[in-house]
Design a protein around this motif. Structure first.
Motif, mmCIF file in Angstrom:
data_model
loop_
_atom_site.group_PDB
_atom_site.id
_atom_site.type_symbol
_atom_site.label_atom_id
_atom_site.label_comp_id
_atom_site.label_asym_id
_atom_site.label_seq_id
_atom_site.Cartn_x
_atom_site.Cartn_y
_atom_site.Cartn_z
ATOM 1 N N VAL A 88 9.021 10.672 -2.917
ATOM 2 C CA VAL A 88 8.413 9.344 -2.886
ATOM 3 C C VAL A 88 9.534 8.311 -2.885
ATOM 4 C CG1 VAL A 88 6.949 7.690 -4.091
ATOM 5 C CG2 VAL A 88 6.348 10.124 -4.101
ATOM 6 N N HIS A 89 9.504 7.412 -1.907
ATOM 7 C CA HIS A 89 10.495 6.353 -1.850
ATOM 8 C C HIS A 89 10.278 5.352 -2.982
ATOM 9 C CE1 HIS A 89 13.205 3.326 -0.333
ATOM 10 N NE2 HIS A 89 12.221 2.432 -0.310
ATOM 11 N N LYS B 193 0.819 -1.215 0.000
ATOM 12 C CA LYS B 193 0.000 0.000 0.000
ATOM 13 C C LYS B 193 0.850 1.261 0.000
ATOM 14 C CE LYS B 193 -3.795 2.327 2.396
ATOM 15 N NZ LYS B 193 -4.762 2.259 3.530
ATOM 16 N N GLU B 194 1.899 1.281 0.823
ATOM 17 C CA GLU B 194 2.700 2.495 0.983
ATOM 18 C C GLU B 194 3.765 2.662 -0.096
ATOM 19 O OE1 GLU B 194 2.126 4.877 3.338
ATOM 20 O OE2 GLU B 194 0.356 3.657 3.815
ATOM 21 N N HIS B 195 4.287 1.534 -0.622
ATOM 22 C CA HIS B 195 5.440 1.631 -1.522
ATOM 23 C C HIS B 195 5.265 0.906 -2.852
ATOM 24 C CE1 HIS B 195 7.397 3.469 1.869
ATOM 25 N NE2 HIS B 195 7.199 2.389 2.606
ATOM 26 N N GLY B 196 4.100 0.301 -3.056
ATOM 27 C CA GLY B 196 3.790 -0.273 -4.345
ATOM 28 C C GLY B 196 4.545 -1.533 -4.717
ATOM 29 N N VAL B 197 5.056 -2.252 -3.737
ATOM 30 C CA VAL B 197 5.801 -3.487 -3.986
ATOM 31 C C VAL B 197 5.079 -4.647 -3.330
ATOM 32 C CG1 VAL B 197 7.959 -4.729 -3.603
ATOM 33 C CG2 VAL B 197 8.007 -2.303 -4.126
ATOM 34 N N LYS B 198 4.931 -5.735 -4.081
ATOM 35 C CA LYS B 198 4.285 -6.916 -3.522
ATOM 36 C C LYS B 198 5.335 -7.956 -3.150
ATOM 37 C CE LYS B 198 0.870 -10.548 -4.528
ATOM 38 N NZ LYS B 198 0.276 -10.448 -3.185
ATOM 39 N N PRO C 51 16.167 5.312 1.892
ATOM 40 C CA PRO C 51 16.757 6.641 1.874
ATOM 41 C C PRO C 51 18.114 6.665 2.594
ATOM 42 C CG PRO C 51 14.441 6.762 2.477
ATOM 43 C CD PRO C 51 14.822 5.320 2.516
ATOM 44 N N HIS C 52 18.896 7.676 2.257
ATOM 45 C CA HIS C 52 20.289 7.659 2.666
ATOM 46 C C HIS C 52 20.514 8.240 4.062
ATOM 47 C CE1 HIS C 52 24.614 8.420 2.711
ATOM 48 N NE2 HIS C 52 24.689 7.514 1.772
ATOM 49 N N ASN C 53 21.270 7.497 4.831
ATOM 50 C CA ASN C 53 21.755 7.927 6.147
ATOM 51 C C ASN C 53 23.266 8.121 6.042
ATOM 52 O OD1 ASN C 53 22.513 8.172 8.853
ATOM 53 N ND2 ASN C 53 22.047 6.058 9.381
ATOM 54 N N PRO C 54 23.800 9.351 6.187
ATOM 55 C CA PRO C 54 23.201 10.488 6.882
ATOM 56 C C PRO C 54 22.707 11.643 6.017
ATOM 57 C CG PRO C 54 25.551 10.819 6.787
ATOM 58 C CD PRO C 54 25.282 9.526 6.041
ATOM 59 N N VAL C 55 22.786 11.591 4.683
ATOM 60 C CA VAL C 55 22.558 12.824 3.912
ATOM 61 C C VAL C 55 21.091 13.086 3.603
ATOM 62 C CG1 VAL C 55 24.851 12.573 2.906
ATOM 63 C CG2 VAL C 55 22.859 11.897 1.540
ATOM 64 N N GLY C 56 20.194 12.143 3.953
ATOM 65 C CA GLY C 56 18.770 12.416 3.869
ATOM 66 C C GLY C 56 18.169 12.410 2.481
ATOM 67 N N ARG C 57 18.866 11.805 1.498
ATOM 68 C CA ARG C 57 18.322 11.767 0.139
ATOM 69 C C ARG C 57 17.304 10.642 -0.033
ATOM 70 N NH1 ARG C 57 19.853 12.949 -4.788
ATOM 71 N NH2 ARG C 57 17.703 12.241 -5.078
ATOM 72 N N CYS D 181 12.475 4.008 5.009
ATOM 73 C CA CYS D 181 11.610 4.258 3.849
ATOM 74 C C CYS D 181 10.262 4.879 4.205
ATOM 75 C CB CYS D 181 11.405 2.974 3.052
ATOM 76 S SG CYS D 181 10.466 1.679 3.911
ATOM 77 N N ASP D 182 9.791 4.714 5.429
ATOM 78 C CA ASP D 182 8.499 5.289 5.812
ATOM 79 C C ASP D 182 8.619 6.724 6.320
ATOM 80 O OD1 ASP D 182 6.870 2.983 5.274
ATOM 81 O OD2 ASP D 182 7.772 2.052 7.033
#
Length: 401
Positions: A223-224, A89-94, A181-187, A215-216
């Motif tokens: 959008v992740h 639901k949140e990320h479109g992956v089954k 998403p990237h830790n630590p640069v927040g991308r 990712c949440d």
């Protein structure tokens, strides 16, 4: 950039205050003396929140405790079904339930992947600056770190350096450790950025370990894009880690999952996983995990609104002083470019500890590319965030005189 979590405003939860943790066994508090030389600092380093774990999680645990036996238990199918439904639901992956494995931590899963998909002397791609266990884990397994530093752009944001990566890959390159998403640069990596990485990995038969634990915690309009969602080829080469620890402040439950749709990869992973004997973890973690995924949507949306406000406070402060804050798209970890303060790394750390009374993560701990940077965890109650801003502003004013 001021992150937005949602155009809707929710009022179901109150993040203005949080329970005190100083007298608990909280890692970020217990280790203050060891790491910073004093207990008189606000700890803003380790990535858990000074925000109460949601009530629906705690209530599920309380209900489980009504049964007087806490013994060995399997992760219930319903827990993985709840996670799979959330991810779709949140990320479109089954993902099928059979694709999912229990793990107590992403780092543990990463170490299994290193053993499963590489041999001693093989090269593993690490994109610095990045969460330190990425490169430590490679070295501890006697593999070679193939460093592919991110490119720092003029606006302070980061992207992949594809040309550098192309020039370094060879026949010994077997695995890529992706922070997304990237830790630590927040991308939050865009689809086109990830597709360039995918093309190289497919061409050179490189497995991708995609750490998507944040990712949440993505702020709109970003959008992740799960790496596994890019194509069938991506699905066949990707090991994905996700979980509730960051999203719902549940790190202490020590539960996450590993998703491996490709049976050949999953069998290789399981060979190491079973030898180590991960088992199924805690029965209390199982019910907490399931409750978070079934009941957590509204809480999470309100949390992101709160986090965005905290980030904005920090951003406004930095605009008044010689600190550049990296534009953030995800996570609750601010990446601060402090190079204009003119301090060496030890001096910079001492400034935050001794002048501001704040215990941050030094940028150098994320690789050489982090020199002159600091990482600040802003997942705090409103009351605590206000205190942080006041302390830091006083220190910066003093430093400017």
């Amino acid at each position: 950039m001021k992150p937005q979590s949602n155009i809707l405003i929710y009022t179901n939860y109150d993040f203005s205050t949080s329970a005190p943790r100083e007298d608990t066994n909280a890692e970020k508090y217990v280790l203050r003396q060891k790491l910073f030389g004093t207990e008189s600092v606000e700890p803003l380093w380790v990535a858990d929140m000074d925000i109460d774990t949601p009530d629906f999680v705690l209530n599920a645990v309380k209900k489980r405790l009504e049964h007087p036996i806490i013994g060995y238990e399997e992760v219930p199918r319903s827990a993985f079904e709840a996670q799979a439904a959330w991810i779709q639901k949140e990320h479109g992956v089954k993902f099928e339930v059979e694709d999912l494995l229990y793990s107590h931590s992403v780092v543990a899963s990463m170490n299994v992947a290193i053993e499963a998909f590489t041999d001693k002397g093989d090269k593993i791609i690490v994109q610095t600056p990045v969460y330190a266990p990425f490169f430590y884990s490679v070295a501890e397994h006697e593999r070679e770190v193939l460093k592919n530093p991110l490119k720092l752009r003029d606006d302070g944001s980061y992207t992949f350096d594809i040309d550098d990566l192309k020039s370094k890959i060879d026949e010994r390159t077997k695995l890529l450790l992706l922070s997304s998403p990237h830790n630590p640069v927040g991308r939050v990596w865009r689809r086109d950025e990830l597709e360039e990485i995918l093309a190289l990995c497919v061409e050179h038969n490189i497995v991708v370990f995609s750490d998507e634990i944040h990712c949440d915690l993505v702020y709109k309009p970003n959008v992740h894009v799960p790496f596994v969602s890019l194509s069938k080829e991506a699905r066949d080469i990707t090991v994905t880690t996700m979980g509730v620890g960051k999203t719902f402040n549940m790190a202490g439950f020590a539960i996450s999952s590993v998703a491996i749709p490709n049976k050949e990869l999953r069998d290789k992973f399981l060979k190491v996983y079973n030898r180590i004997h991960f088992a199924h973890g805690s029965s209390l973690s199982h019910v907490a995990f399931e409750a978070a995924y079934k009941e957590g949507k509204v809480w999470l949306e309100e949390l992101k609104i709160h986090l965005a406000k905290n980030y904005s406070m920090l951003e406004e402060l930095c605009e008044r002083y010689p600190i550049k804050i990296t534009p953030i798209e995800a996570t609750y970890l601010a990446w601060l470019d402090c190079r204009d303060l003119g301090l060496r790394d030890k001096e910079l750390r001492d400034f935050f500890v001794k002048e501001a009374g704040l215990g941050l993560s030094s940028g150098i701990s994320f690789g050489r590319e982090g020199r002159g940077f600091m990482r600040l965890n802003f997942a705090l109650s409103s009351a605590k965030m206000s205190k942080i801003i006041t302390n830091l502003e006083k220190a910066l004013q003093k430093n400017r005189k």
